[in-house]
Design a protein around this motif. Structure first.
Motif, short mmCIF file in Angstrom:
data_model
loop_
_atom_site.label_atom_id
_atom_site.label_comp_id
_atom_site.label_asym_id
_atom_site.label_seq_id
_atom_site.Cartn_x
_atom_site.Cartn_y
_atom_site.Cartn_z
N PHE A 14 -6.62 -6.09 -9.16
CA PHE A 14 -7.93 -5.86 -8.04
C PHE A 14 -8.58 -4.09 -8.81
O PHE A 14 -9.86 -3.73 -7.55
CB PHE A 14 -7.12 -5.63 -7.18
N PRO A 19 -1.99 0.97 -2.23
CA PRO A 19 -0.86 2.63 -1.66
C PRO A 19 0.58 2.36 -0.96
O PRO A 19 0.68 1.46 -0.92
CB PRO A 19 -2.01 3.67 -0.36
N LEU A 21 2.38 2.06 1.38
CA LEU A 21 2.48 1.61 2.43
C LEU A 21 3.53 1.67 3.85
O LEU A 21 3.83 2.13 4.96
CB LEU A 21 2.58 -0.27 2.34
N VAL A 24 1.80 4.15 5.77
CA VAL A 24 0.51 4.49 6.30
C VAL A 24 0.39 4.38 7.25
O VAL A 24 -0.82 5.30 7.34
CB VAL A 24 0.22 2.56 5.06
N ARG A 28 -2.34 6.52 8.16
CA ARG A 28 -4.09 6.41 8.67
C ARG A 28 -3.59 6.12 10.29
O ARG A 28 -4.85 5.35 11.55
CB ARG A 28 -4.40 4.43 8.01
N TYR A 36 -6.85 -3.49 10.77
CA TYR A 36 -7.75 -3.72 9.68
C TYR A 36 -6.61 -4.51 9.10
O TYR A 36 -7.77 -5.84 8.27
CB TYR A 36 -6.85 -2.24 8.73
N TYR A 55 -12.51 -1.08 6.89
CA TYR A 55 -11.83 -0.72 5.75
C TYR A 55 -13.18 -1.62 4.21
O TYR A 55 -12.77 -2.15 4.14
CB TYR A 55 -10.73 -1.35 4.95
N ALA A 59 -9.72 -3.72 -1.53
CA ALA A 59 -9.59 -4.45 -2.41
C ALA A 59 -8.77 -5.30 -2.57
O ALA A 59 -8.30 -6.62 -2.96
CB ALA A 59 -9.51 -3.49 -4.22
N MET A 60 -7.52 -5.10 -0.97
CA MET A 60 -6.53 -6.23 -0.93
C MET A 60 -7.14 -7.71 -0.86
O MET A 60 -8.13 -7.54 0.56
CB MET A 60 -6.46 -5.76 0.66
N VAL A 63 -4.53 -12.13 2.25
CA VAL A 63 -3.22 -12.38 2.46
C VAL A 63 -2.40 -13.31 3.04
O VAL A 63 -1.96 -14.29 3.32
CB VAL A 63 -1.77 -11.69 1.82
C1 HEM Z 1 1.20 -8.97 4.33
C2 HEM Z 1 1.74 -7.85 3.82
C3 HEM Z 1 1.19 -6.87 3.60
C4 HEM Z 1 0.07 -5.62 3.71
C5 HEM Z 1 0.68 -5.94 5.87
C6 HEM Z 1 -0.90 -4.96 3.06
C7 HEM Z 1 -1.20 -4.01 3.68
C8 HEM Z 1 -2.38 -3.15 3.67
C9 HEM Z 1 -2.30 -2.02 3.88
C10 HEM Z 1 -2.59 -1.42 5.04
C11 HEM Z 1 -3.77 -1.19 2.95
C12 HEM Z 1 -4.40 -0.23 3.14
C13 HEM Z 1 -3.19 1.27 2.92
C14 HEM Z 1 -4.82 2.33 3.01
O1 HEM Z 1 -5.17 2.23 2.29
O2 HEM Z 1 -3.81 3.13 4.02
C15 HEM Z 1 -3.46 -2.20 1.93
C16 HEM Z 1 -3.94 -2.01 0.39
C17 HEM Z 1 -3.75 -2.42 -0.63
N1 HEM Z 1 -3.32 -3.98 -0.54
FE1 HEM Z 1 -2.06 -5.23 0.95
N2 HEM Z 1 -1.28 -5.64 2.24
C18 HEM Z 1 -0.26 -6.57 2.20
C19 HEM Z 1 -0.45 -7.08 1.74
C20 HEM Z 1 -0.82 -7.24 -0.32
C21 HEM Z 1 -0.99 -8.54 -0.94
C22 HEM Z 1 0.06 -9.67 -1.50
C23 HEM Z 1 -1.51 -7.22 -1.96
C24 HEM Z 1 -1.59 -8.02 -3.67
C25 HEM Z 1 -1.17 -8.93 -3.66
C26 HEM Z 1 -2.57 -6.28 -1.95
C27 HEM Z 1 -3.26 -5.70 -2.58
C28 HEM Z 1 -3.54 -4.18 -1.87
C29 HEM Z 1 -4.11 -3.30 -2.44
C30 HEM Z 1 -4.85 -3.87 -3.91
C31 HEM Z 1 -4.94 -1.91 -1.19
C32 HEM Z 1 -5.69 -1.32 -1.77
C33 HEM Z 1 -6.96 -1.35 -1.10
C34 HEM Z 1 -8.29 -0.30 -1.66
O3 HEM Z 1 -7.89 0.45 -1.23
O4 HEM Z 1 -9.08 -1.17 -2.01
N3 HEM Z 1 -1.83 -6.05 -0.37
N4 HEM Z 1 -2.60 -3.40 2.53
#
Ligand code: HEM
Length: 170
Positions: A14, A19, A21, A24, A28, A36, A55, A59-60, A63
């Motif tokens: 990615f 970060p 969570l 978070v 935030r 978000y 945001y 990169a997320m 999902v």
């Molecule tokens: C229900 C499941 C998930 C929730 C609730 C969730 C929630 C979040 C949240 C709130 C952030 C923002 C955090 C911040 O920057 O302060 C985040 C970032 C991110 N998440 Fe998820 N996430 C989930 C599943 C996933 C999955 C399955 C992946 C990858 C396979 C993923 C990859 C990422 C990445 C790479 C970021 C960083 C984004 C960036 O900074 O550009 N997430 N996620």
């Protein structure tokens, strides 16, 4: 919370590691997390085909897309507001509109949940993330009532005692 994805793999896939969570919602804010998770939209210029309104450039991957459906940014005709606060109308009385973009719209039938169910799911998810950010909060609030109660009793007894002492001076 411990994620099963290693930091190195995440950076490779990615470009950035997600970060912690657990914290978070404290960093935030819970309203940010709620918004978000609801505002991913299709954007073919991005690596995973999605972008995010609160945001930009996240990169997320989206999902939760299978539950929510395909969400797109759309434009709408909105009425122009006149100086008197009402809708601006032309000479025939029809409302004058202008195109405004940036509205989110979910393509009907593409998600397994409807809008209300999806919002409820995100509400629960955000609540959970808020809880794990500060699990002692519930206990602190419970104990807080005993502290308030103690101060009420203590203040009452102190003032009664004060009145008794005052009697000796008069
Ligand atoms: C229900 C499941 C998930 C929730 C609730 C969730 C929630 C979040 C949240 C709130 C952030 C923002 C955090 C911040 O920057 O302060 C985040 C970032 C991110 N998440 Fe998820 N996430 C989930 C599943 C996933 C999955 C399955 C992946 C990858 C396979 C993923 C990859 C990422 C990445 C790479 C970021 C960083 C984004 C960036 O900074 O550009 N997430 N996620």
């Amino acid at each position: 919370m411990t994620g099963s994805m290693s930091k190195d793999s995440s950076v490779e896939w990615f470009g950035v590691a997600p970060p912690d969570l657990t914290l978070v919602s404290r960093v935030r804010g819970d309203d940010w997390v709620y918004t978000y998770l609801r505002t991913f939209y299709e954007d073919s210029s991005k690596q995973y085909g999605v972008n995010n309104l609160v945001y930009p450039g996240a990169a997320m991957p989206n999902v939760l897309a299978a539950l929510q459906g395909n969400q797109q940014l759309t434009c709408k005709q909105v009425p122009i507001i006149a100086n008197n606060g009402g809708e601006k109308r032309d000479n025939s009385g029809n409302p004058v509109t202008k195109e405004k973009c940036g509205f989110l719209n979910v393509e009907e039938g593409t998600g397994s949940l409807n809008q209300e169910e999806f919002d409820e799911l995100i509400y629960d998810l955000t609540n959970f993330l808020t809880y794990v950010g500060d699990p002692d909060k519930v206990e602190r609030e419970r104990i807080g009532w005993y502290v308030v109660f103690f101060f009420i009793i203590f203040t009452t007894l102190s003032s009664l005692l004060y009145r008794e002492y005052q009697k000796d001076y008069h």
